[in-house]
Design a protein around this motif. Structure first.
Motif, mmCIF file in Angstrom:
data_model
loop_
_atom_site.group_PDB
_atom_site.id
_atom_site.type_symbol
_atom_site.label_atom_id
_atom_site.label_comp_id
_atom_site.label_asym_id
_atom_site.label_seq_id
_atom_site.Cartn_x
_atom_site.Cartn_y
_atom_site.Cartn_z
ATOM 1 N N ARG A 5 -4.667 3.772 0.593
ATOM 2 C CA ARG A 5 -4.159 2.882 1.638
ATOM 3 C C ARG A 5 -3.424 1.697 1.018
ATOM 4 N NH1 ARG A 5 -5.365 -1.567 4.680
ATOM 5 N NH2 ARG A 5 -4.872 -1.414 6.910
ATOM 6 N N GLN A 6 -3.992 1.144 -0.032
ATOM 7 C CA GLN A 6 -3.345 0.023 -0.707
ATOM 8 C C GLN A 6 -2.000 0.446 -1.288
ATOM 9 O OE1 GLN A 6 -6.158 -1.353 -3.602
ATOM 10 N NE2 GLN A 6 -7.494 -2.347 -2.097
ATOM 11 N N MET A 9 0.543 0.785 1.548
ATOM 12 C CA MET A 9 0.883 -0.468 2.223
ATOM 13 C C MET A 9 1.566 -1.470 1.296
ATOM 14 S SD MET A 9 0.223 0.136 5.276
ATOM 15 C CE MET A 9 0.646 -1.501 5.899
ATOM 16 N N ILE A 96 4.695 -1.899 11.145
ATOM 17 C CA ILE A 96 3.973 -1.405 9.972
ATOM 18 C C ILE A 96 4.270 -2.255 8.744
ATOM 19 C CG2 ILE A 96 3.687 0.590 8.433
ATOM 20 C CD1 ILE A 96 4.520 2.371 10.791
ATOM 21 N N THR A 100 7.252 -1.456 3.412
ATOM 22 C CA THR A 100 6.069 -0.804 2.848
ATOM 23 C C THR A 100 6.387 0.644 2.485
ATOM 24 O OG1 THR A 100 5.269 -0.118 5.031
ATOM 25 C CG2 THR A 100 4.495 -2.245 4.185
ATOM 26 N N LEU A 102 4.554 3.121 3.021
ATOM 27 C CA LEU A 102 4.182 3.974 4.145
ATOM 28 C C LEU A 102 5.348 4.153 5.103
ATOM 29 C CD1 LEU A 102 2.131 5.504 5.883
ATOM 30 C CD2 LEU A 102 1.452 3.303 6.888
ATOM 31 N N TRP A 103 6.002 3.049 5.456
ATOM 32 C CA TRP A 103 7.067 3.157 6.451
ATOM 33 C C TRP A 103 8.305 3.864 5.909
ATOM 34 C CZ3 TRP A 103 8.538 4.124 10.897
ATOM 35 C CH2 TRP A 103 9.852 3.930 11.301
#
Length: 253
Positions: A5-6, A9, A96, A100, A102-103
């Motif tokens: 997750r880190q 993000m 989000i 990041t 993720l995005w």
């Protein structure tokens, strides 16, 4: 799980994302080659489509009272609206974190899905891939409009993602601004050393050209559906490439 997750993000370093952003520019030319070769409408360059719609409106007042909604104008409107829809999806990145990992990975994956959907739609449509004249576009049925919509949405999403990263590649979609900025670059003729502001703009222009050339070359061999299938594969590789872009360094106090 927490480490994953880190990792996702973390904000990427846009200044070190030249590879995926260059690939974005390539895809702009690639996708537009497919669309323009069939219907003479751009999926990424909405300036021309917007002017085309203005001309369609002007026909209502030219004395002949042409009230027909021409096919080319319908296709241009479809492209504009779906481009806006794709760009609106890009606003999810603001929630989000637009920079990041993720995005940028997830957003590019959405572009991949859109391109795949366009490939399937034009394959199922049974329409030809090339048109010789504007008066006789190769695409005309409902599924071809679905294809135009998905291609345009993918470009709208790509454009806003490129813009949010705020690099020299700008939106990766519109090159008019890039050409202007390149011509006004103070260090344009400093050939003996690397100039990031200049060189990245040149890369954007060059790879869009290469993308258009490649798209048309493949189109001539395997048709629209196959070419968009290849584009889907390229977009998926771009999706994976974001995982390897270095993290933005936190300034030391």
């Amino acid at each position: 799980m927490n480490s994953l997750r880190q990792f996702l993000m973390q904000e990427i370093d846009g200044s070190r994302a030249s590879a995926p952003l260059t690939a974005y520019c390539f895809m702009t030319g690639f996708i537009d080659a497919v669309c323009f070769s069939a219907i003479f409408v751009w999926c990424a360059f909405q300036t021309g489509n917007s002017v085309q719609l203005a001309l369609a409106l002007a026909r209502l007042f030219n004395g002949t009272h042409d009230l027909s909604f021409h096919l080319a104008d319908q296709q241009a409107l479809c492209s504009v609206l779906c481009f806006i829809f794709g760009a609106f999806i890009g606003r999810l990145g603001d929630k989000i974190g637009c920079k990041t990992r993720l995005w940028v990975t997830f957003g590019t994956f959405i572009q991949t899905i859109f391109t795949m959907a366009a490939a399937i739609a034009i394959w199922k449509s049974g329409q030809p891939s090339l048109s010789d004249t504007r008066a006789d576009p190769a695409w005309s049925n409902a599924l071809s409009f679905v294809c135009i919509g998905f291609m345009s949405a993918s470009m709208g999403l790509q454009g806003i993602m490129g813009k949010r990263l705020n690099t020299q590649f700008t939106t990766t979609v519109v090159l008019t601004t890039t050409w202007c900025e390149l011509m006004t670059e103070p260090q344009l003729f400093h050939f003996r050393r690397l100039v990031k502001a200049r060189d990245h703009k040149v890369m954007a222009i060059l790879f869009l050209f290469i993308g258009g050339f490649t798209g048309r070359a493949i189109l001539d061999k395997i048709g629209s559906a196959g070419t968009l299938g290849v584009g889907t594969g390229i977009r998926f590789l771009i999706t994976l490439s974001w995982l390897f872009v270095p993290t933005k360094k936190t300034p030391k106090n």
